[in-house]
Write a protein that holds these residues in place. Sequence first.
Motif, PDB file in Angstrom:
ATOM      1  N   LEU A  17       0.833  -1.203   0.000  1.00  0.00           N
ATOM      2  CA  LEU A  17       0.000   0.000   0.000  1.00  0.00           C
ATOM      3  C   LEU A  17       0.871   1.258   0.000  1.00  0.00           C
ATOM      4  CD1 LEU A  17      -2.808  -0.992   2.532  1.00  0.00           C
ATOM      5  CD2 LEU A  17      -2.966  -0.888   0.040  1.00  0.00           C
ATOM      6  N   THR A  18       1.905   1.265   0.843  1.00  0.00           N
ATOM      7  CA  THR A  18       2.792   2.437   0.898  1.00  0.00           C
ATOM      8  C   THR A  18       3.883   2.318  -0.154  1.00  0.00           C
ATOM      9  OG1 THR A  18       4.277   1.450   2.543  1.00  0.00           O
ATOM     10  CG2 THR A  18       2.380   2.705   3.365  1.00  0.00           C
ATOM     11  N   ALA A  19       4.398   3.458  -0.550  1.00  0.00           N
ATOM     12  CA  ALA A  19       5.424   3.474  -1.588  1.00  0.00           C
ATOM     13  C   ALA A  19       6.795   3.064  -1.070  1.00  0.00           C
ATOM     14  CB  ALA A  19       5.496   4.863  -2.214  1.00  0.00           C
ATOM     15  N   ALA A  20       6.962   3.043   0.255  1.00  0.00           N
ATOM     16  CA  ALA A  20       8.269   2.741   0.842  1.00  0.00           C
ATOM     17  C   ALA A  20       8.078   2.021   2.173  1.00  0.00           C
ATOM     18  CB  ALA A  20       9.054   4.036   1.046  1.00  0.00           C
ATOM     19  N   PRO A  21       9.136   1.385   2.696  1.00  0.00           N
ATOM     20  CA  PRO A  21       9.050   0.762   4.020  1.00  0.00           C
ATOM     21  C   PRO A  21       8.734   1.811   5.088  1.00  0.00           C
ATOM     22  CG  PRO A  21      11.016   0.042   2.855  1.00  0.00           C
ATOM     23  CD  PRO A  21      10.457   1.189   2.074  1.00  0.00           C
ATOM     24  N   THR A  22       8.305   1.336   6.247  1.00  0.00           N
ATOM     25  CA  THR A  22       7.890   2.269   7.293  1.00  0.00           C
ATOM     26  C   THR A  22       8.699   2.202   8.581  1.00  0.00           C
ATOM     27  OG1 THR A  22       6.237   0.690   8.119  1.00  0.00           O
ATOM     28  CG2 THR A  22       5.496   2.314   6.479  1.00  0.00           C
ATOM     29  N   PHE A  23       9.305   1.086   8.907  1.00  0.00           N
ATOM     30  CA  PHE A  23       9.844   0.941  10.255  1.00  0.00           C
ATOM     31  C   PHE A  23      11.053   1.837  10.521  1.00  0.00           C
ATOM     32  CE2 PHE A  23      12.139  -1.666  13.622  1.00  0.00           C
ATOM     33  CZ  PHE A  23      11.396  -1.133  14.649  1.00  0.00           C
ATOM     34  N   THR A  24      12.085   1.777   9.684  1.00  0.00           N
ATOM     35  CA  THR A  24      13.240   2.654   9.903  1.00  0.00           C
ATOM     36  C   THR A  24      12.841   4.133   9.846  1.00  0.00           C
ATOM     37  OG1 THR A  24      14.871   1.017   9.155  1.00  0.00           O
ATOM     38  CG2 THR A  24      15.505   3.340   9.037  1.00  0.00           C
ATOM     39  N   HIS A  28      13.308   6.954  13.150  1.00  0.00           N
ATOM     40  CA  HIS A  28      13.939   8.275  13.094  1.00  0.00           C
ATOM     41  C   HIS A  28      12.921   9.383  13.380  1.00  0.00           C
ATOM     42  CE1 HIS A  28      17.040   5.908  10.925  1.00  0.00           C
ATOM     43  NE2 HIS A  28      17.843   6.732  11.562  1.00  0.00           N
ATOM     44  N   PHE A  29      11.717   9.227  12.876  1.00  0.00           N
ATOM     45  CA  PHE A  29      10.653  10.201  13.140  1.00  0.00           C
ATOM     46  C   PHE A  29      10.376  10.282  14.641  1.00  0.00           C
ATOM     47  CE2 PHE A  29       6.257  11.511  13.615  1.00  0.00           C
ATOM     48  CZ  PHE A  29       6.052  12.444  12.623  1.00  0.00           C
ATOM     49  N   ALA A  30      10.244   9.118  15.271  1.00  0.00           N
ATOM     50  CA  ALA A  30       9.935   9.080  16.700  1.00  0.00           C
ATOM     51  C   ALA A  30      11.095   9.617  17.532  1.00  0.00           C
ATOM     52  CB  ALA A  30       9.607   7.647  17.116  1.00  0.00           C
ATOM     53  N   ALA A  31      12.323   9.243  17.172  1.00  0.00           N
ATOM     54  CA  ALA A  31      13.484   9.719  17.932  1.00  0.00           C
ATOM     55  C   ALA A  31      13.540  11.237  17.940  1.00  0.00           C
ATOM     56  CB  ALA A  31      14.764   9.130  17.344  1.00  0.00           C
ATOM     57  N   ARG A  32      13.265  11.860  16.810  1.00  0.00           N
ATOM     58  CA  ARG A  32      13.326  13.325  16.740  1.00  0.00           C
ATOM     59  C   ARG A  32      12.281  13.985  17.641  1.00  0.00           C
ATOM     60  NH1 ARG A  32      14.231  12.149  11.213  1.00  0.00           N
ATOM     61  NH2 ARG A  32      12.034  12.513  10.734  1.00  0.00           N
ATOM     62  N   ARG A  33      11.167  13.309  17.864  1.00  0.00           N
ATOM     63  CA  ARG A  33      10.112  13.878  18.694  1.00  0.00           C
ATOM     64  C   ARG A  33      10.244  13.527  20.171  1.00  0.00           C
ATOM     65  NH1 ARG A  33       9.153  14.294  13.897  1.00  0.00           N
ATOM     66  NH2 ARG A  33       7.591  15.664  12.945  1.00  0.00           N
ATOM     67  N   PHE A  46      21.604   0.744  12.319  1.00  0.00           N
ATOM     68  CA  PHE A  46      22.051   0.140  11.064  1.00  0.00           C
ATOM     69  C   PHE A  46      22.950  -1.066  11.335  1.00  0.00           C
ATOM     70  CE2 PHE A  46      21.052   4.480   9.447  1.00  0.00           C
ATOM     71  CZ  PHE A  46      20.022   4.087   8.599  1.00  0.00           C
ATOM     72  N   ALA A  47      23.720  -1.029  12.406  1.00  0.00           N
ATOM     73  CA  ALA A  47      24.531  -2.186  12.778  1.00  0.00           C
ATOM     74  C   ALA A  47      23.645  -3.370  13.148  1.00  0.00           C
ATOM     75  CB  ALA A  47      25.454  -1.827  13.940  1.00  0.00           C
ATOM     76  N   LEU A  48      22.522  -3.089  13.831  1.00  0.00           N
ATOM     77  CA  LEU A  48      21.576  -4.151  14.160  1.00  0.00           C
ATOM     78  C   LEU A  48      20.993  -4.766  12.895  1.00  0.00           C
ATOM     79  CD1 LEU A  48      19.647  -2.575  17.184  1.00  0.00           C
ATOM     80  CD2 LEU A  48      21.181  -4.561  17.261  1.00  0.00           C
ATOM     81  N   MET A  49      20.684  -3.937  11.905  1.00  0.00           N
ATOM     82  CA  MET A  49      20.134  -4.465  10.655  1.00  0.00           C
ATOM     83  C   MET A  49      21.153  -5.342   9.935  1.00  0.00           C
ATOM     84  SD  MET A  49      17.611  -1.638   8.958  1.00  0.00           S
ATOM     85  CE  MET A  49      18.816  -0.306   8.831  1.00  0.00           C
ATOM     86  N   LYS A  63      13.401  -5.870  15.760  1.00  0.00           N
ATOM     87  CA  LYS A  63      12.434  -4.796  15.970  1.00  0.00           C
ATOM     88  C   LYS A  63      12.359  -4.391  17.439  1.00  0.00           C
ATOM     89  CE  LYS A  63       8.678  -4.925  13.374  1.00  0.00           C
ATOM     90  NZ  LYS A  63       7.506  -5.413  12.607  1.00  0.00           N
ATOM     91  N   ARG A  64      12.444  -5.374  18.331  1.00  0.00           N
ATOM     92  CA  ARG A  64      12.431  -5.052  19.761  1.00  0.00           C
ATOM     93  C   ARG A  64      13.629  -4.182  20.130  1.00  0.00           C
ATOM     94  NH1 ARG A  64      15.069  -7.385  23.742  1.00  0.00           N
ATOM     95  NH2 ARG A  64      15.525  -9.266  22.514  1.00  0.00           N
ATOM     96  N   ARG A  65      14.800  -4.546  19.655  1.00  0.00           N
ATOM     97  CA  ARG A  65      16.005  -3.768  19.970  1.00  0.00           C
ATOM     98  C   ARG A  65      15.951  -2.388  19.320  1.00  0.00           C
ATOM     99  NH1 ARG A  65      21.061  -8.131  19.810  1.00  0.00           N
ATOM    100  NH2 ARG A  65      20.268  -9.457  21.501  1.00  0.00           N
ATOM    101  N   GLY A  66      15.405  -2.325  18.111  1.00  0.00           N
ATOM    102  CA  GLY A  66      15.277  -1.032  17.447  1.00  0.00           C
ATOM    103  C   GLY A  66      14.356  -0.093  18.203  1.00  0.00           C
ATOM    104  N   MET A  67      13.244  -0.599  18.687  1.00  0.00           N
ATOM    105  CA  MET A  67      12.318   0.233  19.448  1.00  0.00           C
ATOM    106  C   MET A  67      12.962   0.734  20.729  1.00  0.00           C
ATOM    107  SD  MET A  67       9.356   0.853  18.064  1.00  0.00           S
ATOM    108  CE  MET A  67       8.361   1.235  19.513  1.00  0.00           C
ATOM    109  N   ARG A  68      13.618  -0.142  21.436  1.00  0.00           N
ATOM    110  CA  ARG A  68      14.212   0.265  22.707  1.00  0.00           C
ATOM    111  C   ARG A  68      15.385   1.219  22.501  1.00  0.00           C
ATOM    112  NH1 ARG A  68      14.371  -4.748  26.852  1.00  0.00           N
ATOM    113  NH2 ARG A  68      14.790  -2.997  28.240  1.00  0.00           N
ATOM    114  N   LEU A  69      16.120   1.017  21.399  1.00  0.00           N
ATOM    115  CA  LEU A  69      17.252   1.895  21.104  1.00  0.00           C
ATOM    116  C   LEU A  69      16.799   3.303  20.743  1.00  0.00           C
ATOM    117  CD1 LEU A  69      20.380   2.151  20.444  1.00  0.00           C
ATOM    118  CD2 LEU A  69      19.720   1.595  18.081  1.00  0.00           C
ATOM    119  N   MET A  70      15.806   3.406  19.846  1.00  0.00           N
ATOM    120  CA  MET A  70      15.459   4.694  19.254  1.00  0.00           C
ATOM    121  C   MET A  70      14.297   5.409  19.943  1.00  0.00           C
ATOM    122  SD  MET A  70      17.765   4.939  16.910  1.00  0.00           S
ATOM    123  CE  MET A  70      17.229   6.260  15.816  1.00  0.00           C
ATOM    124  N   THR A  71      13.474   4.672  20.715  1.00  0.00           N
ATOM    125  CA  THR A  71      12.341   5.335  21.381  1.00  0.00           C
ATOM    126  C   THR A  71      12.432   5.283  22.899  1.00  0.00           C
ATOM    127  OG1 THR A  71      10.852   3.395  21.470  1.00  0.00           O
ATOM    128  CG2 THR A  71      10.866   4.694  19.431  1.00  0.00           C
TER     129      THR A  71
END
Length: 217
Positions: A17-24, A28-33, A46-49, A63-71
């Motif tokens: 449905l979306t033109a691009a991926p959403t998670f990464t 970044h969107f959430a971290a900035r806020r 990116f090292a985790l990926m 995904k769990r580590r990404g959420m805890r790292l960035m949010t």
Amino acid sequence: MSDIHRRIAVYDLDRTLTAAPTFTPFLHFAARRIAPWRVLLSPAWFALMIAYRAGLMDRTTLKRRGMRLMTGTVSKEDLRRIGREFAATRAFHPLAIREVESDLAGGARVIVATAAFDFYARGIAARLGLEDVIATRWDGQGIPGGNCYGAEKLRRVRAWLAEQGLSRTEVHVRAVSDSFADAPLLDWADEAWFVTAKGAQGRRAEARGWRAVDFSC
């Protein structure tokens, strides 16, 4: 039983449905806020990926580590608010919008089944007028039930049908996805659409009996 309960269209979200991926982009969107300094942790994400692609962890762990790292420890209320704000920024494939509108106009029940997190997937789906969303859940620390991906996505779609009081023999299901990871769902559906710009992926999909469709035109 009305026709709306007999025809089911199940759409993946990212790059379907979306033109691009959403998670990464969401991280970044959430971290900035939440705390702009967390954007500086992007290299760690990116090292985790890279570690995931090397087979050192599964997608749920990634995904769990990404959420805890960035949010961090953001509240559920704030996460839902940020998720709604993020949802408003996502671009759709124009042809995907047309197909969803056609399904709805034809009386189909349209659901989104995605590995994306529900706190932003629901907002994206709502922009298309869709309320039925099956997505990965976040409880603030982990992912209860695991990532809504592959065989787990099929299990949750079947559970959703049961919750609606629908048996498999009572429905005609069309599944639409851009990912071979969704093969269990696509093979289970009565009609399978594989979203791709053709080429080798399209030939591979058609060899499995799926219809290759290009939503990027």
